[in-house]
Design a protein around this motif. Structure first.
Motif, mmCIF file in Angstrom:
data_model
loop_
_atom_site.group_PDB
_atom_site.id
_atom_site.type_symbol
_atom_site.label_atom_id
_atom_site.label_comp_id
_atom_site.label_asym_id
_atom_site.label_seq_id
_atom_site.Cartn_x
_atom_site.Cartn_y
_atom_site.Cartn_z
ATOM 1 N N GLN A 1 99.511 9.798 -50.063
ATOM 2 C CA GLN A 1 98.598 8.652 -50.111
ATOM 3 C C GLN A 1 99.098 7.574 -51.061
ATOM 4 O O GLN A 1 98.945 6.378 -50.781
ATOM 5 N N ALA A 2 99.704 7.957 -52.185
ATOM 6 C CA ALA A 2 100.247 6.950 -53.105
ATOM 7 C C ALA A 2 101.337 6.138 -52.415
ATOM 8 O O ALA A 2 101.384 4.904 -52.530
ATOM 9 N N ALA A 3 102.217 6.816 -51.673
ATOM 10 C CA ALA A 3 103.312 6.111 -50.997
ATOM 11 C C ALA A 3 102.779 5.240 -49.862
ATOM 12 O O ALA A 3 103.183 4.079 -49.717
ATOM 13 N N TYR A 4 101.871 5.784 -49.051
ATOM 14 C CA TYR A 4 101.374 5.003 -47.914
ATOM 15 C C TYR A 4 100.622 3.759 -48.376
ATOM 16 O O TYR A 4 100.850 2.653 -47.877
ATOM 17 N N THR A 5 99.703 3.925 -49.323
ATOM 18 C CA THR A 5 98.900 2.780 -49.753
ATOM 19 C C THR A 5 99.756 1.729 -50.441
ATOM 20 O O THR A 5 99.526 0.530 -50.285
ATOM 21 N N HIS A 6 100.760 2.152 -51.204
ATOM 22 C CA HIS A 6 101.657 1.192 -51.837
ATOM 23 C C HIS A 6 102.405 0.380 -50.778
ATOM 24 O O HIS A 6 102.522 -0.851 -50.883
ATOM 25 N N TRP A 7 102.884 1.043 -49.753
ATOM 26 C CA TRP A 7 103.627 0.377 -48.678
ATOM 27 C C TRP A 7 102.720 -0.521 -47.836
ATOM 28 O O TRP A 7 103.093 -1.638 -47.466
ATOM 29 N N ALA A 8 101.510 -0.053 -47.555
ATOM 30 C CA ALA A 8 100.606 -0.772 -46.655
ATOM 31 C C ALA A 8 99.915 -1.939 -47.343
ATOM 32 O O ALA A 8 99.888 -3.063 -46.825
ATOM 33 N N VAL A 9 99.338 -1.709 -48.510
ATOM 34 C CA VAL A 9 98.520 -2.722 -49.175
ATOM 35 C C VAL A 9 99.379 -3.866 -49.719
ATOM 36 O O VAL A 9 98.969 -5.030 -49.673
ATOM 37 N N PHE A 10 100.580 -3.547 -50.208
ATOM 38 C CA PHE A 10 101.458 -4.597 -50.743
ATOM 39 C C PHE A 10 102.460 -5.107 -49.711
ATOM 40 O O PHE A 10 103.292 -5.957 -50.032
ATOM 41 N N ASP A 11 102.392 -4.553 -48.472
ATOM 42 C CA ASP A 11 103.320 -4.990 -47.428
ATOM 43 C C ASP A 11 104.761 -4.893 -47.928
ATOM 44 O O ASP A 11 105.573 -5.804 -47.757
ATOM 45 N N LEU A 12 105.078 -3.768 -48.545
ATOM 46 C CA LEU A 12 106.351 -3.615 -49.235
ATOM 47 C C LEU A 12 107.545 -3.659 -48.284
ATOM 48 O O LEU A 12 107.566 -2.965 -47.265
ATOM 49 N N LYS A 13 108.551 -4.443 -48.651
ATOM 50 C CA LYS A 13 109.838 -4.491 -47.961
ATOM 51 C C LYS A 13 110.906 -4.043 -48.969
ATOM 52 O O LYS A 13 111.335 -4.837 -49.824
ATOM 53 N N PRO A 14 111.335 -2.781 -48.914
ATOM 54 C CA PRO A 14 112.238 -2.260 -49.958
ATOM 55 C C PRO A 14 113.535 -3.033 -50.113
ATOM 56 O O PRO A 14 114.101 -3.089 -51.208
ATOM 57 N N PRO B 1 105.871 3.716 -55.740
ATOM 58 C CA PRO B 1 107.032 2.835 -55.571
ATOM 59 C C PRO B 1 108.355 3.573 -55.393
ATOM 60 O O PRO B 1 109.176 3.198 -54.555
ATOM 61 N N LEU B 2 108.586 4.619 -56.184
ATOM 62 C CA LEU B 2 109.856 5.334 -56.058
ATOM 63 C C LEU B 2 109.950 6.063 -54.723
ATOM 64 O O LEU B 2 111.029 6.122 -54.114
ATOM 65 N N ALA B 3 108.843 6.637 -54.255
ATOM 66 C CA ALA B 3 108.870 7.290 -52.946
ATOM 67 C C ALA B 3 109.238 6.299 -51.852
ATOM 68 O O ALA B 3 109.849 6.664 -50.841
#
Length: 660
Positions: A288-301, A325-327
């Motif tokens: 859940q930490a990885a998914y929400t970080h990616w989804a809510v911030f629209d992360l582009k690594p 973030p690290l995941a």
């Protein structure tokens, strides 16, 4: 409990930018997929991680409220955060750019981080740490803090990170409660331009424990050199990090642990005076930490430079500086300390220098920037920013608008996130490519999660109504209990609505006409004025909406006529009153303003103009102390305040009004 009043309204709307929505990580389809099969949705998100053994059951809720997620699955959290990125050819990507308060800098790639974590893991093993042993970490915002956490995760030793602003007594309580035998600390850190010691507090904590009969509990103290301060030293117990860890091998093979293996214990304040050790485990939490970080911030690594400006000592730092973030193979920025050292331009200089694209900070920080004035961010190029986040407490609509205009350039979507230490990860938030955002609203539960606002009986309130925020379904990152006290866990969070099986952690909320959620703060902070239950958040938001006010906090005081009366404490923007004025005219204006904005029932009995509010070093306003002032009581414990001299200024009796 009884229903909360819904007094204020907000009509401003900001639909997602079309170009942003086109490239967004998450679309409205995610809500549809989660609604069809919630568990299948979370299994899909778990596949974002690398598992040594795949799970056989997504959720075991047979022993509610003690959940098990991804039953039978095994993984290593540190491998997922570091090694797999190196193995996939991204070892040269920077994991963190770090800047110290004095201006020293350091960057570390994923390959370098892997080596450092391996050395620290071997060091802990050499000190006798075994899987399941607890390790206490009492550190400032250093890269070694991240390395220490990941080393613990790598060898299966649950860590408890204690915020560096806590006292020796608080540290001793936490070491004792989780029975930690190793403490990792530093000689100190930098704060407001000067070295601030940490190692002496560890020594004092061990002395406190010894006086309580726990003489031999702490075997070793591993000390990072940061400031070069002289520290007391106990031979045979104390070990320098740079001497001991550096000599270890950079080769270490991570072991897979069960998805329910404890990852960390995070302590929060408890009403009984004993801190609560909130336990989080591995597989569900990291999912859940990885998914929400990616989804809510629209992360582009490949493109983003992400800055979560929290402290690692709090859960926001765990989930959104380290593990999430690290995941996701993020390049993050870390800053050691205060935003105005050497001056108020520091944060904005760093955004400009590193070309930050995503900023995640607390409303209290935003309101501090408002107090300094819009000319500060305007002096810097902040055009790299593309997503802004808010965390920690409800954000006032006017602070939201200021954040969008003066930091986000009226182009960045704002994601106002609601979650808690106990939830482990975000639960309620807009999605930047989907949501038409509303200033001050966290809006909807994220895909795969369930939240509602209910009345005393646990019935959902209608749109436009206020009540009590509950979580209606078990979620992957949920706490697995209070360390060593399962009955307290059930009583604290699950006893209010036993029939429905709802989780309730004490927050009030309301629904607007669209059914979107607005957080109203802790139910403990609700004021009962002439039979009306009024949230502190709504009155504070009304005050901050006035152009003269940068920040506000309100508390209730006993009143013979109304039962309780509202007392407000406000910080003014620069130039709000003329030199030499006592502010009396403005105080009357502000009282009338609140009456006009949300109704006469919410008009403060008294308003005090203050230079600062009592805040912890995490930025939380301590309304308990304001209630003490309003009630003319002796002040309670002030040891966790960022600056305890603030209470002397407030208690001295500053200008106010108490007429009509």
């Amino acid at each position: 409990m009884s229903m909360l009043e819904n007094l204020s309204t907000e009509d401003r709307r900001f639909p997602p930018d079309a170009a942003f929505a086109t490239q967004a990580n998450v679309t409205a389809v995610a809500f549809e997929q989660a609604a069809v099969d919630r568990l299948a949705f979370w299994e899909k998100q778990a596949d974002r991680l690398t598992w040594s053994t795949r799970w056989t059951q997504a959720l075991d809720w047979s022993n509610a409220p003690f959940a098990k997620w991804f039953v039978g699955g095994t993984l290593n959290v540190a491998y997922n955060c570091v090694d797999r990125h190196v193995e996939s050819g991204h070892g040269d990507q920077v994991a963190y750019h770090w800047e110290g308060e004095p201006g020293d800098t350091r960057s570390i790639t994923y390959a370098e981080l892997k080596d450092e974590v391996s050395r620290a893991s071997n060091a802990l093993l050499a000190l006798g740490v075994q899987p399941g042993d607890r390790v206490a970490i009492y550190m400032p915002m250093l890269l070694e803090t991240v390395i220490a956490m990941l080393a613990c995760a790598r060898i299966g030793a649950p860590h408890t990170v204690v915020f560096g602003g806590f006292s020796a007594t608080a540290l001793a309580d936490r070491i004792t409660d989780c029975d930690a035998h190793i403490v990792i600390t530093s000689d100190g850190g930098y704060r407001r331009g000067a070295p601030s010691a940490l190692k002496p507090a560890v020594d004092e904590a061990i002395e406190i424990m010894a006086a309580d009969g726990r003489v031999e509990q702490v075997r070793n103290v591993l000390v990072v050199r940061r400031t070069g301060q002289d520290v007391a030293w106990t031979d045979g117990r104390d070990v320098w990090w740079d001497e001991f860890v550096a000599t270890q091998s950079a080769e270490h093979t991570p072991q897979a642990f069960d998805a329910e293996h404890p990852l960390y214990v995070m302590y929060t304040s408890g009403t009984t005076g004993k801190p609560k050790g909130i336990l989080h485990t591995s597989g569900g939490y990291l999912t859940q930490a990885a998914y929400t970080h990616w989804a809510v911030f629209d992360l582009k690594p490949e493109k983003d430079l992400y800055w979560c400006a929290a402290d690692i000592g709090w859960v926001t730092g765990h989930s959104y500086i380290v593990y999430g973030p690290l995941a996701n193979r993020t390049t993050s920025f870390m800053y050691e300390c205060t935003p105005n050292t050497p001056d108020e331009h520091r944060w904005f200089q760093m955004i400009e220098k590193y070309k930050t694209t995503i900023l995640y900070t607390a409303p209290t920080t935003i309101r501090t920037f408002m107090k300094w004035g819009e000319q500060i961010p305007a002096a810097h190029d902040l055009s790299s920013l593309r997503v802004l986040g808010s965390v920690g407490e409800p954000i006032n609509p006017e602070a939201w608008i200021w954040y969008r205009a003066h930091i986000g350039g009226n182009r960045c979507p704002i994601v106002d996130t609601w979650w808690q230490t106990e939830t482990g990860a975000m639960m309620i938030s807009p999605l930047p490519g989907v949501s038409t955002t509303k200033p001050g609203s966290a809006q909807r539960a994220l895909p795969g999660l369930g939240a509602d606002v209910v009345d005393d009986a646990g019935e959902s309130v209608p749109d436009g109504g206020g009540g009590f925020l509950v979580l209606t379904e078990p979620w992957p990152s949920m706490t697995r209990g209070i360390w060593g006290d399962p009955e307290r866990f059930k009583e604290t969070y699950w006893s209010t609505y036993p029939k429905q099986g709802f989780y309730f952690a004490g927050d009030g909320a309301k629904k607007d006409a669209d059914g979107d959620l607005w957080m109203l703060g802790r139910v403990d902070d609700v004021m009962n004025v002439s039979g009306h239950r009024i949230s502190t958040t709504e009155v504070e938001s009304a005050l901050v909406a006035h152009p003269s006010v940068a920040e506000a906090a309100v508390a209730a005081a006993s009143d013979e006529t109304t039962g309780q009366a509202i007392v407000a404490f406000v910080i003014l923007r620069q130039g709000a009153i003329e030199s030499g004025s006592d502010g009396g005219d403005l105080v009357k204006t502000l009282r009338d303003w609140v009456a006009t904005e949300i109704g006469p029932i919410a008009k403060p009995r008294q308003i005090m103009i203050v230079p600062e509010l009592p805040k912890t070093r995490s930025g939380k306003i301590m309304r308990r102390l304001l209630r003490d002032v309003a009630e003319h009581r002796d002040l309670g414990d002030v040891t966790t305040l960022q600056d305890d001299s603030v209470m002397n200024l407030i208690s001295a009796g500053l200008p106010g009004a108490s007429d009509d």
